[in-house]
Motif scaffolding. Structure first.
Motif, PDB file in Angstrom:
ATOM      1  N   SER A 298     -13.400   4.947   8.378  1.00 49.09           N
ATOM      2  CA  SER A 298     -12.766   4.517   9.626  1.00 49.09           C
ATOM      3  C   SER A 298     -11.314   4.984   9.646  1.00 49.09           C
ATOM      4  O   SER A 298     -10.783   5.442   8.634  1.00 49.09           O
ATOM      5  CB  SER A 298     -12.819   2.991   9.757  1.00 49.09           C
ATOM      6  N   ILE A 299     -10.668   4.825  10.778  1.00 42.30           N
ATOM      7  CA  ILE A 299      -9.251   5.203  10.900  1.00 42.30           C
ATOM      8  C   ILE A 299      -8.400   4.377   9.927  1.00 42.30           C
ATOM      9  O   ILE A 299      -7.437   4.876   9.361  1.00 42.30           O
ATOM     10  CB  ILE A 299      -8.741   5.061  12.363  1.00 42.30           C
ATOM     11  N   GLU A 300      -8.785   3.133   9.703  1.00 45.47           N
ATOM     12  CA  GLU A 300      -8.044   2.287   8.778  1.00 45.47           C
ATOM     13  C   GLU A 300      -8.077   2.834   7.358  1.00 45.47           C
ATOM     14  O   GLU A 300      -7.147   2.612   6.576  1.00 45.47           O
ATOM     15  CB  GLU A 300      -8.581   0.849   8.806  1.00 45.47           C
ATOM     16  N   SER A 301      -9.135   3.551   7.006  1.00 46.73           N
ATOM     17  CA  SER A 301      -9.233   4.142   5.674  1.00 46.73           C
ATOM     18  C   SER A 301      -8.097   5.127   5.419  1.00 46.73           C
ATOM     19  O   SER A 301      -7.641   5.276   4.285  1.00 46.73           O
ATOM     20  CB  SER A 301     -10.577   4.853   5.493  1.00 46.73           C
ATOM     21  N   TYR A 302      -7.643   5.800   6.464  1.00 44.21           N
ATOM     22  CA  TYR A 302      -6.501   6.700   6.318  1.00 44.21           C
ATOM     23  C   TYR A 302      -5.224   5.896   6.098  1.00 44.21           C
ATOM     24  O   TYR A 302      -4.368   6.277   5.298  1.00 44.21           O
ATOM     25  CB  TYR A 302      -6.341   7.573   7.562  1.00 44.21           C
ATOM     26  N   LEU A 303      -5.100   4.795   6.797  1.00 44.21           N
ATOM     27  CA  LEU A 303      -3.892   3.976   6.680  1.00 44.21           C
ATOM     28  C   LEU A 303      -3.754   3.373   5.289  1.00 44.21           C
ATOM     29  O   LEU A 303      -2.657   3.238   4.769  1.00 44.21           O
ATOM     30  CB  LEU A 303      -3.911   2.854   7.723  1.00 44.21           C
ATOM     31  N   TYR A 304      -4.887   3.001   4.685  1.00 41.64           N
ATOM     32  CA  TYR A 304      -4.867   2.341   3.377  1.00 41.64           C
ATOM     33  C   TYR A 304      -5.135   3.293   2.224  1.00 41.64           C
ATOM     34  O   TYR A 304      -5.347   2.858   1.100  1.00 41.64           O
ATOM     35  CB  TYR A 304      -5.874   1.189   3.356  1.00 41.64           C
ATOM     36  N   HIS A 305      -5.131   4.586   2.494  1.00 40.22           N
ATOM     37  CA  HIS A 305      -5.349   5.570   1.435  1.00 40.22           C
ATOM     38  C   HIS A 305      -4.171   5.494   0.461  1.00 40.22           C
ATOM     39  O   HIS A 305      -3.011   5.418   0.876  1.00 40.22           O
ATOM     40  CB  HIS A 305      -5.458   6.974   2.040  1.00 40.22           C
ATOM     41  N   PRO A 306      -4.436   5.517  -0.848  1.00 44.09           N
ATOM     42  CA  PRO A 306      -3.353   5.369  -1.823  1.00 44.09           C
ATOM     43  C   PRO A 306      -2.221   6.381  -1.662  1.00 44.09           C
ATOM     44  O   PRO A 306      -1.049   6.047  -1.842  1.00 44.09           O
ATOM     45  CB  PRO A 306      -4.038   5.528  -3.176  1.00 44.09           C
ATOM     46  N   LYS A 307      -2.535   7.607  -1.300  1.00 44.37           N
ATOM     47  CA  LYS A 307      -1.479   8.612  -1.135  1.00 44.37           C
ATOM     48  C   LYS A 307      -0.545   8.243   0.013  1.00 44.37           C
ATOM     49  O   LYS A 307       0.659   8.490  -0.056  1.00 44.37           O
ATOM     50  CB  LYS A 307      -2.083   9.993  -0.888  1.00 44.37           C
ATOM     51  N   ASN A 308      -1.089   7.662   1.055  1.00 48.13           N
ATOM     52  CA  ASN A 308      -0.254   7.248   2.179  1.00 48.13           C
ATOM     53  C   ASN A 308       0.592   6.030   1.839  1.00 48.13           C
ATOM     54  O   ASN A 308       1.741   5.922   2.276  1.00 48.13           O
ATOM     55  CB  ASN A 308      -1.118   6.963   3.413  1.00 48.13           C
TER      56      ASN A 308
END
Length: 140
Positions: free
Chosen positions: A86-96
């Motif tokens: 989901s889009i939230e997966s990008y927000l909570y990605h460790p690199k981010n």
């Protein structure tokens, strides 16, 4: 032929439908010439992109396989499926997260995600077939 009001209002912009609550996140990107419009759900996004080639759609990956995503992109080039769940997966990605919090413990975070994933693994598997059956884009 009826006039497409959205296309007429935003002649020089890309109209991109996205799943209901995700529209706010996409609007925060501040992309020029992109108008993000909420759709009811993933199926609404699919039908709008399928039925009007002037519209674009962004859908969460959810439970789609890599091969299914590739097939969808070939069949519907104006429909984009996210690489992550989901889009939230990008927000909570460790690199981010590290970009905002440089001393963030990514090793602990990834380990904790794995623990949480294992804890709900069986419950997710039980609902997987039903969830995948809800994708109209797979029915064609």
């Amino acid at each position: 032929m009826p006039i497409d009001i959205l296309s007429a209002l935003f002649q020089d912009k890309y109209i991109i439908f996205c799943e209901n609550q995700d529209v706010g996140l996409y609007q925060l990107l501040g992309l020029e010439r992109k108008i993000f419009v909420p759709a009811k759900d993933k199926n609404d996004v699919y039908f709008r992109a399928k039925n009007n080639p002037e519209y674009y759609g962004i859908m969460d990956r959810d439970y789609l396989t890599v091969q299914e995503i590739q097939n969808i992109r070939v069949t519907y080039p104006n429909l984009y499926i996210l690489e992550y769940y989901s889009i939230e997966s990008y927000l909570y990605h460790p690199k981010n997260i590290v970009e905002l919090v440089p001393d963030f413990d990514t090793e602990w975070y990834i380990n904790e995600l794995s623990i949480q994933n294992q804890a709900i693994h069986n419950r997710v598997l039980l609902g997987l077939k039903q969830a995948r059956n809800s994708y109209r884009v797979l029915a064609r």
